[in-house]
Write a protein that holds these residues in place. Structure first.
Motif, short mmCIF file in Angstrom:
data_model
loop_
_atom_site.label_atom_id
_atom_site.label_comp_id
_atom_site.label_asym_id
_atom_site.label_seq_id
_atom_site.Cartn_x
_atom_site.Cartn_y
_atom_site.Cartn_z
N SER A 1 52.22 44.89 46.60
CA SER A 1 52.90 44.50 45.26
C SER A 1 52.04 45.29 44.10
CB SER A 1 52.67 42.97 45.04
OG SER A 1 51.20 42.84 44.81
N PRO A 2 52.60 45.43 42.86
CA PRO A 2 51.78 45.92 42.00
C PRO A 2 50.60 45.39 41.65
CG PRO A 2 54.22 46.30 41.42
CD PRO A 2 54.15 45.35 42.67
N TYR A 3 50.75 44.26 41.69
CA TYR A 3 49.76 43.15 41.52
C TYR A 3 48.33 43.78 42.32
CZ TYR A 3 46.37 39.32 40.48
OH TYR A 3 45.35 38.47 40.32
N PHE A 4 48.70 43.78 43.59
CA PHE A 4 47.66 44.07 44.62
C PHE A 4 46.99 45.25 44.25
CE2 PHE A 4 46.29 46.00 48.53
CZ PHE A 4 45.57 45.08 49.01
N MET A 5 47.75 46.41 44.16
CA MET A 5 47.52 47.71 43.60
C MET A 5 46.40 47.68 42.63
SD MET A 5 48.50 49.19 46.54
CE MET A 5 47.62 50.63 46.29
N GLU A 6 46.94 47.02 41.58
CA GLU A 6 45.79 46.88 40.29
C GLU A 6 44.54 46.14 40.76
OE1 GLU A 6 46.19 43.79 36.67
OE2 GLU A 6 47.96 45.26 36.83
N VAL B 1 43.06 46.38 43.72
CA VAL B 1 42.15 47.46 44.30
C VAL B 1 41.57 48.11 43.30
CG1 VAL B 1 42.38 49.48 45.82
CG2 VAL B 1 43.71 47.25 46.30
N SER B 2 42.38 48.74 42.35
CA SER B 2 41.88 49.66 41.38
C SER B 2 40.56 48.92 40.69
CB SER B 2 42.89 50.13 40.39
OG SER B 2 42.46 51.07 39.44
N ALA B 3 41.08 47.60 40.07
CA ALA B 3 39.60 47.06 39.54
C ALA B 3 38.72 46.77 40.14
CB ALA B 3 40.37 45.57 39.10
N ALA B 4 38.69 46.49 41.42
CA ALA B 4 37.60 46.21 42.40
C ALA B 4 36.81 47.48 42.46
CB ALA B 4 38.11 45.77 43.67
N GLU B 5 37.40 48.83 42.69
CA GLU B 5 36.79 50.02 42.76
C GLU B 5 36.09 50.29 41.61
OE1 GLU B 5 40.12 52.86 43.44
OE2 GLU B 5 40.17 52.43 45.63
N GLU B 6 36.67 49.86 40.36
CA GLU B 6 35.88 50.07 38.93
C GLU B 6 34.84 49.11 38.85
OE1 GLU B 6 38.28 50.29 35.36
OE2 GLU B 6 40.08 51.49 36.60
N LYS C 1 32.34 43.93 30.36
CA LYS C 1 33.11 44.42 31.23
C LYS C 1 33.50 43.81 32.42
CE LYS C 1 36.23 48.04 31.99
NZ LYS C 1 37.48 48.03 31.35
N LEU C 2 32.40 43.46 33.34
CA LEU C 2 32.46 42.79 34.45
C LEU C 2 32.92 41.42 34.26
CD1 LEU C 2 29.10 43.58 36.18
CD2 LEU C 2 31.06 44.47 36.72
N ASP C 3 32.63 40.65 33.09
CA ASP C 3 33.07 39.28 32.71
C ASP C 3 34.82 39.50 32.48
OD1 ASP C 3 30.57 38.31 32.82
OD2 ASP C 3 30.20 38.55 30.57
N SER C 4 35.24 40.60 31.95
CA SER C 4 36.46 40.63 31.52
C SER C 4 37.38 40.70 32.71
CB SER C 4 36.90 41.99 30.80
OG SER C 4 36.46 43.15 31.34
N TYR C 5 36.67 41.52 33.81
CA TYR C 5 37.46 41.56 35.12
C TYR C 5 37.61 40.13 35.81
CZ TYR C 5 37.43 46.45 35.22
OH TYR C 5 37.65 47.98 35.46
N GLU C 6 36.48 39.37 35.70
CA GLU C 6 36.61 38.09 36.45
C GLU C 6 37.45 37.08 35.45
OE1 GLU C 6 32.52 36.70 36.60
OE2 GLU C 6 31.81 38.56 37.84
N ILE C 7 37.41 37.46 34.22
CA ILE C 7 38.54 36.37 33.61
C ILE C 7 40.03 36.93 33.99
CG2 ILE C 7 39.42 35.92 31.22
CD1 ILE C 7 36.51 36.13 30.33
#
Length: 437
Positions: free
Chosen positions: A373-378, A380-385, A407-413
């Motif tokens: 799904s597009p959400y899954f691919m997103e 994956v990209s976020a995890a790499e960053e 930036k890390l906090d924003s990903y976790e939220i």
């Protein structure tokens, strides 16, 4: 009639293009605004050249809106519409067993559509129409254009159209226009059923074949239609689904059922009214051209996967040109040609494609990673960053460290609805210099 080659110049958004069509089925594939419907419109105008030789049937013309145009911005900021002429449509194909080349052209904005390039096909139509009215056994070609918009725009019943029901020309009236006359086909079906029940002539076997052809378009779905009939008291056509005891009126059907039924009954009506001398064989033997826009519209994916074959099986002598956005339609194809307008590529399909939907979507429609799904691919990209940031953060610059933590906090939220994913991110973070204090 069969069109083997099409040339377009300055028509709609197409500056110049050439297309070779499959003798049985061509599928036009491409993104929005790539010219799929424009190609069908061009084919309709060229096929409609046949009507130039038949009194009482209007031929399509190249209108002002059909001419390729653009809006240019002048130096003072005003706009100016520019029309590109000449607009010319040309075809090579076969009509009544004869090979032909013909064209329609609009040389200027103020001029009319020139008919000289279609004189031969018009003459042939005129001669064959005269022969048929004298009782000659000429097989007239079917011509029809179907789209969701057209089926939704119905011409009103008029006295002249009623009088024309028994005329051979009725098979061509409104066949290629923006509005259809669905009531005409339904009225013919009702009359044929009545004559069949009365035992007049060969009406019964003709009606049975016509009904079986129509029902065949609905046999591979989860709810096949098993009967269709006209009720003379209510003056409406009803259908019955497999497993049901009663009938329902066709206007109660879903949009998908109604659009396929409308198209099917119109094709059956026009084929027979053009070639009544063929009797029940008319539906198998009548050649012609059927244009179908937005083939997959309102149809469930399972139905999309067999609608093309259903139509081809029901009317084997017709040449079909379809447009679609559906990988399910593409996956089902056999013995067909795909014209991909996005990349200007032509691909012929032999016996069944045998490709998965993800493979079709990626290979024919440019959609990547459809397995996820597009959400899954997103994610994956976020995890790499995220992991890259953990490794690259600087211990010596407090400002850079603060930005990295934010930036890390924003990903976790952002991904807090996925506990397993967040747990992985935090575990990696706690083992790094960016762990929470």
């Amino acid at each position: 009639m069969r069109i083997d080659h099409l040339t377009i110049n300055n028509f709609h958004g197409i500056k110049e293009a050439d297309y070779d069509l499959h003798p049985k089925a061509t599928i036009l594939l491409g993104n929005n605004a790539t010219g799929k419907s424009a190609i069908l419109d061009a084919l309709a105008i060229l096929a409609g050249s046949y009507f130039l030789g038949i009194d009482g049937v209007s031929s399509l013309t190249i209108k002002n809106d059909d001419i390729r145009q653009e809006v240019r911005i002048e130096k003072d900021g005003s706009t100016r519409r520019v029309y590109h002429t000449p607009t010319k449509l040309s075809a090579k194909g076969e009509v009544h067993g004869n090979s032909f080349e013909w064209s329609r052209e609009r040389r200027t904005l103020a001029g009319k559509t020139i008919q000289a390039g279609a004189k031969q096909i018009a003459t042939l139509a005129e001669v064959n129409h005269d022969d048929l009215t004298r009782g000659e056994k000429i097989i007239r070609p079917f011509l029809g254009y179907y789209s969701v918009a057209r089926l939704g725009a119905q011409k009103k019943e008029t006295k002249n159209q009623k009088m024309a029901l028994a005329d051979l020309r009725a098979g061509y009236m409104n066949a290629l226009t923006e509005e259809s006359s669905q009531w005409v086909a339904e009225r013919w079906f009702a009359g044929l059923q009545s004559r069949a029940e009365s035992g007049l002539g060969e009406a019964k076997p003709i009606f049975e074949v016509a009904k079986s052809k129509l029902l065949s378009l609905f046999q591979r779905g989860e709810r096949p239609l098993v009967d269709i009939r006209h009720d003379s008291e209510i003056d409406e056509i009803f259908v019955r689904f497999d497993g049901d005891d009663g009938f329902i009126p066709i206007h109660f059907l879903s949009s998908g059922f109604e659009s396929v039924l409308s198209m099917g009954i119109d094709i059956i009506y026009r084929i027979y009214i053009l070639n009544p001398h063929l009797g029940a064989n008319a539906f198998e033997q009548t050649p012609g051209l059927a244009l179908v826009d937005e083939t997959d519209m309102h149809l469930h994916p399972k139905w999309q996967g067999h609608i093309v074959e259903d139509l081809r099986d029901a009317f084997p002598a017709l040449q079909f040109v379809f447009t679609t956005h559906s990988p399910f339609v593409i996956q089902s194809l056999r013995q067909a040609r795909i014209i991909d307008l996005d990349i200007n590529q032509v691909r012929d399909v032999g016996d069944h494609m045998k490709k998965s939907i993800p493979e079709v979507a990626e290979e024919f429609m440019g959609i990547e990673n459809l397995e996820r799904s597009p959400y899954f691919m997103e994610q994956v990209s976020a995890a790499e960053e995220y992991f890259s940031l953990l490794k690259s953060a600087s211990l010596t610059d407090p400002n850079e460290l603060a930005k990295a933590k934010a930036k890390l906090d924003s990903y976790e939220i952002r991904y807090n609805r996925d506990p397993a994913f967040i747990a992985l991110l935090r575990a990696e973070r706690n083992s790094s210099i960016l762990k929470d204090n």
